[in-house]
Design an enzyme around this catalytic site. Sequence first.
Site, PDB file in Angstrom:
ATOM      1  CG  ASN A   1      -2.231  -2.208   5.642  1.00  0.00           C
ATOM      2  OD1 ASN A   1      -1.833  -1.046   5.718  1.00  0.00           O
ATOM      3  ND2 ASN A   1      -1.823  -3.032   4.692  1.00  0.00           N
TER       4      ASN A   1
ATOM      5  CG  HIS B   1       5.412   0.797   4.370  1.00  0.00           C
ATOM      6  ND1 HIS B   1       5.164   0.154   3.185  1.00  0.00           N
ATOM      7  CD2 HIS B   1       6.744   1.091   4.374  1.00  0.00           C
ATOM      8  CE1 HIS B   1       6.301   0.073   2.493  1.00  0.00           C
ATOM      9  NE2 HIS B   1       7.266   0.638   3.201  1.00  0.00           N
TER      10      HIS B   1
ATOM     11  CE  LYS C   1       0.604   1.366   5.193  1.00  0.00           C
ATOM     12  NZ  LYS C   1      -0.172   0.552   4.223  1.00  0.00           N
TER      13      LYS C   1
ATOM     14  CE1 TYR D   1       2.461   1.994  -0.142  1.00  0.00           C
ATOM     15  CE2 TYR D   1       1.648   4.204   0.314  1.00  0.00           C
ATOM     16  CZ  TYR D   1       1.932   2.907   0.737  1.00  0.00           C
ATOM     17  OH  TYR D   1       1.689   2.542   2.035  1.00  0.00           O
TER      18      TYR D   1
ATOM     19  CD  GLU E   1       9.936   1.111   0.982  1.00  0.00           C
ATOM     20  OE1 GLU E   1      10.024   0.772   2.183  1.00  0.00           O
ATOM     21  OE2 GLU E   1       9.199   0.519   0.160  1.00  0.00           O
TER      22      GLU E   1
END
Length: 137
Positions: free
Chosen positions: A112, A115, A9, A49, A126
């Site tokens: 975080n 992913h 990310k 998302y 995805e």
Amino acid sequence: MEKTFIMVKPDGVQRGLVGEIVARFEKKGYQLVGAKLMHVSRDLAEAHYAEHKERPFFGELVDFITSSPVFAMVWAGEGVIGTARHMMGKTNPKEADLGTIRGDFGVSVGMNIVHGSDSAESAERELSLWFKEEEVT
Ligand code: ATP
Ligand code: MG
């Protein structure tokens, strides 16, 4: 061969963790079969998302993932979907075990670092969203 979608990310890219994360999956024995540094469009972020559309943090999540480039990857290998999730650690880095990517490098749930697809169905969805067939070896 089983494949999964892993993405460093914006926070992970900015902090210079791409090499470290790639190295962990390589050393584990998985094979990198697709990768690109890219700026994420709002459309792609919202589609990626979509399951979180009704959650209060959805807007923030989309803002964050579109804020600066991400490093999108396809990893292949036996059991890679589940094992990659173990290697990433819990969603909230405060709760993630040391030795996991989020446990070693993360602090907040919004930032975080990484992913990873959470199931075979998510991986299929995805991968088709993020990669064209000719971009995967
Ligand atoms: P990811 O889908 O990014 O791999 P995950 O599967 O561990 O993470 P999800 O429940 O799918 O976790 O949440 C997607 C992302 O939304 C998380 O990685 C996190 O960045 C963000 N998120 C989840 N819960 C919260 C929350 N309570 N507040 C803010 N952000 C959150
Ligand atoms: Mg998820």
